[in-house]
Design an enzyme around this catalytic site. Structure first.
Site, PDB file in Angstrom:
ATOM      1  CE  LYS A 133      -3.968   2.160   2.245  1.00 54.32           C
ATOM      2  NZ  LYS A 133      -3.577   3.513   1.934  1.00 54.32           N
TER       3      LYS A 133
ATOM      4  CE  LYS B 222      -8.594   2.185   4.804  1.00 56.76           C
ATOM      5  NZ  LYS B 222      -8.884   3.531   4.356  1.00 56.76           N
TER       6      LYS B 222
HETATM    7  P1  AMP Z   1      -7.469   5.098   2.175  1.00 56.09           P
HETATM    8  O1  AMP Z   1      -7.179   6.334   1.385  1.00 56.09           O
HETATM    9  O2  AMP Z   1      -6.848   5.091   3.518  1.00 56.09           O
HETATM   10  O3  AMP Z   1      -8.952   4.736   2.149  1.00 56.09           O
HETATM   11  O4  AMP Z   1      -6.744   3.847   1.444  1.00 56.09           O
HETATM   12  C1  AMP Z   1      -7.081   3.454   0.148  1.00 56.09           C
HETATM   13  C2  AMP Z   1      -6.130   4.101  -0.816  1.00 56.09           C
HETATM   14  O5  AMP Z   1      -4.868   3.454  -0.802  1.00 56.09           O
HETATM   15  C3  AMP Z   1      -6.538   3.992  -2.267  1.00 56.09           C
HETATM   16  O6  AMP Z   1      -7.504   4.952  -2.614  1.00 56.09           O
HETATM   17  C4  AMP Z   1      -5.228   4.209  -3.002  1.00 56.09           C
HETATM   18  O7  AMP Z   1      -5.018   5.593  -3.206  1.00 56.09           O
HETATM   19  C5  AMP Z   1      -4.167   3.756  -2.000  1.00 56.09           C
HETATM   20  N1  AMP Z   1      -3.390   2.598  -2.433  1.00 56.09           N
HETATM   21  C6  AMP Z   1      -2.068   2.457  -2.222  1.00 56.09           C
HETATM   22  N2  AMP Z   1      -1.616   1.293  -2.700  1.00 56.09           N
HETATM   23  C7  AMP Z   1      -2.674   0.640  -3.237  1.00 56.09           C
HETATM   24  C8  AMP Z   1      -2.847  -0.608  -3.874  1.00 56.09           C
HETATM   25  N3  AMP Z   1      -1.835  -1.462  -4.056  1.00 56.09           N
HETATM   26  N4  AMP Z   1      -4.106  -0.940  -4.288  1.00 56.09           N
HETATM   27  C9  AMP Z   1      -5.144  -0.097  -4.097  1.00 56.09           C
HETATM   28  N5  AMP Z   1      -5.037   1.100  -3.495  1.00 56.09           N
HETATM   29  C10 AMP Z   1      -3.818   1.477  -3.067  1.00 56.09           C
END
Ligand code: AMP
Length: 556
Positions: A252, A420
């Site tokens: 991530k 996540k």
């Molecule tokens: P959050 O913003 O905390 O809801 O986390 C989700 C976000 O993580 C997504 O919208 C992406 O911008 C980010 N992200 C980072 N790495 C990845 C990945 N490998 N797959 C999907 N999203 C990712």
């Protein structure tokens, strides 16, 4: 249709909490409109002037609007503040001042009534203005509009312009209302929304060409798709179990989500909030143009800022790339960015959103050329998952994503198919609802901020903490300028503001505390970064904060 009739519908919506009643009212209203009125009316009912995917931005702050309201009504700042205290709402406060003014000068409001489309057209004019003198002209157009408003119309015009509708009628209900108004299946409406990016656009299509029209809305290059989102998960084991024994972990990355659309020689890059950020990322545009082996494609990935050693830089550095309108090239040299892709939603004439995770990833591999993919590991073993998480963290990333084997891409949904995993006490995305001027060196700056989480049930923002830590002097100055545009009430050295600014907050623990009505307070809260890419509606909820609080208690 008259704008007043729309305002009346909004008023009726605000007076009930019954969802079925709201849906019925809006459906009946939409069904009475001319087809070309449906899209703008749907936007306005949801408290926005244009669809989310539109390039138009109004750029009229509450501070500007308040000046206009005071000028028209002849009221004083103090009267406005008192009206706000009585109602807690900028629109309702405006209506009170308009009422008082009307009793004083009857003739003020004997003017030709506003049409709904006329209001829409003028707001578009406001959005189109740019360059020197635009601010003045914007103000004049808004003043012209408000001058023709009755109190109820002024109330809702102000709510639409500030994005503070608060009738309790939200997008999910609008989807039901559109299905009912135009006799189309709800499922078809939902699906179309994910591909069109905004229910108002779908409503417009449904009004003009019914079920066939909305069924023909599908992923298409150059039209952004609502991104699929992830739920929080605390442990590697939990993710493996939730996904049925095996899962696909990916690094991530701590950057900004981008959805990149390619159609022959043209590239457009959209942010997570679906705004067009192509111009901020010229090297990404060129990279994709050169490397992506497809005529037409929609890919998704994360852009991160990198230092000289290639290590990821904090998100804050990346933000400087997005805020830029001028000198893009120079800043691009100073803050290089790197793209890593993780999904493929459309390829040469075919939508892939219903294909499995594995198939999308395989196809993505075949077309990326030299563009990097996110690191990935498919496993059923928790120990391997933990090693992978360690490696991600050592490489300077935020944690892991876990994506369920066989899962489709479900646009716009924060479900369990994607999880996540971030190892530290999860930071919270909170909204600033008030601020205080500092002391000493900071006495002219709003440097101490009240942080709030949204209550899912009531839509209200509940304060759970306060902080003056984490921002640089420059950032505090900018924050002061931004917050001053949002002020609704001043009490000595404290101001209360419209809930617009989202910040990411770290803290040491959540305490039980009588200090705030929520009964909870963050200990040692500090701002990690600003989150202009998130809207207040996406901020963390009080329910989530309570969940963390309860888990924390259990752990002790
Ligand atoms: P959050 O913003 O905390 O809801 O986390 C989700 C976000 O993580 C997504 O919208 C992406 O911008 C980010 N992200 C980072 N790495 C990845 C990945 N490998 N797959 C999907 N999203 C990712």
């Amino acid at each position: 249709m008259l704008f007043r009739e729309l305002a009346e519908v909004c008023e009726s919506l605000a007076s009930t909490t019954k969802r079925s009643e709201m849906v019925r009212m809006v459906a009946d209203f939409l069904a009475c409109l001319e087809p070309e009125e449906v899209e703008p009316a749907s936007c306005m009912l949801l408290g926005r002037p244009f669809p989310k995917t539109s390039r138009w931005r109004l750029d009229v702050s509450w501070a500007t609007l308040a000046e206009v309201v005071l000028r028209i009504t002849g009221a004083s700042q103090r009267e406005l503040a008192a009206a706000f205290d009585r109602t807690g709402d900028v629109g309702a406060a405006t209506a009170i001042l308009f009422h008082t003014a009307r009793t004083k000068h009857q003739q003020l409001f004997l003017i030709r009534p506003l049409l709904l489309l006329e209001v829409h057209e003028i707001l578009r004019k406001v959005a189109r203005l740019s360059g020197p003198g635009a601010r003045r002209r914007r103000e004049r157009l808004i003043e012209g509009l408000l001058n023709r408003c009755e109190p109820l119309e002024a109330k809702y015009l102000v709510k639409i312009v500030t994005g503070e509708m608060r009738t309790g009628f939200q997008e999910g209900l609008m989807e039901l209302a559109v299905a009912r108004a135009f006799g189309v299946p709800f499922k078809a409406v939902r699906r179309a929304v994910m591909f069109a990016g905004d229910i108002a656009v779908v409503a417009g299509v449904a009004a003009k060409s019914g079920e066939a029209g909305i069924k023909s809305i599908s992923p298409s290059p150059m039209r952004p798709i609502s991104p699929m989102l992830a739920q929080v998960c605390n442990e590697i084991e939990e993710a493996i179990e939730a996904h049925g024994g095996t899962t696909n972990f990916e690094y991530k990355l701590d950057g900004a989500r981008v959805q990149i659309h390619k159609r022959r020689g043209e590239i457009r890059i959209f942010s997570r909030r679906l705004s067009d950020v192509t111009e901020s990322l010229p090297e990404i545009k060129n990279l994709v143009l050169q490397e992506l082996r497809a005529d037409e494609a929609i890919v998704e990935g994360e852009v991160i800022a990198v230092g000289k050693d290639g290590q990821p830089l904090p998100f804050q550095s990346l933000l400087q790339r997005f805020r830029r309108e001028r000198e893009v090239e120079r800043v691009a040299k100073e803050i290089p960015v790197r793209l890593q892709l993780f999904d493929l939603l459309y390829l040469d004439g075919r939508s892939l959103v219903d294909c499995s995770y594995e198939e999308r990833r395989e196809r993505l591999k075949t077309i990326v050329g030299d563009i990097e993919l996110t690191e990935q590991l498919t496993t059923s073993r928790a120990d391997l998952g933990k090693d992978f998480l360690e490696r991600a963290l050592r490489a300077g990333h935020e944690g892991l994503m876990a994506k369920k084997p066989g899962s489709a891409y479900v646009p716009g949904v924060r479900g369990k198919l994607w999880l996540k995993i971030k190892p530290i006490l999860e930071p919270l995305d909170l909204v600033i609802v008030g601020a205080e001027f500092g002391y000493g060196r900071r006495h002219r700056w709003l440097s101490d901020y009240y942080l709030a989480a949204r209550d899912e049930n009531t839509g209200k923002f509940e304060i759970i903490g306060k902080t003056f830590k984490g921002l640089t002097d420059e950032e505090i100055k900018e924050m002061t300028r931004e917050l001053q545009k949002l002020v609704i009430r001043q009490e000595g050295r404290r101001v209360w503001v419209l809930p617009k600014m989202v910040v990411e907050i770290a803290y040491n623990e959540i305490q039980r505390s009588p200090k705030y009505p929520s009964g909870m307070a963050l200990r040692f809260a500090r701002i990690i970064r600003l989150r202009p890419d998130k809207s207040p509606i996406e901020a963390d909820t009080i329910q989530r904060v309570r969940g963390i609080f309860e888990r924390q208690v259990k752990r002790i």
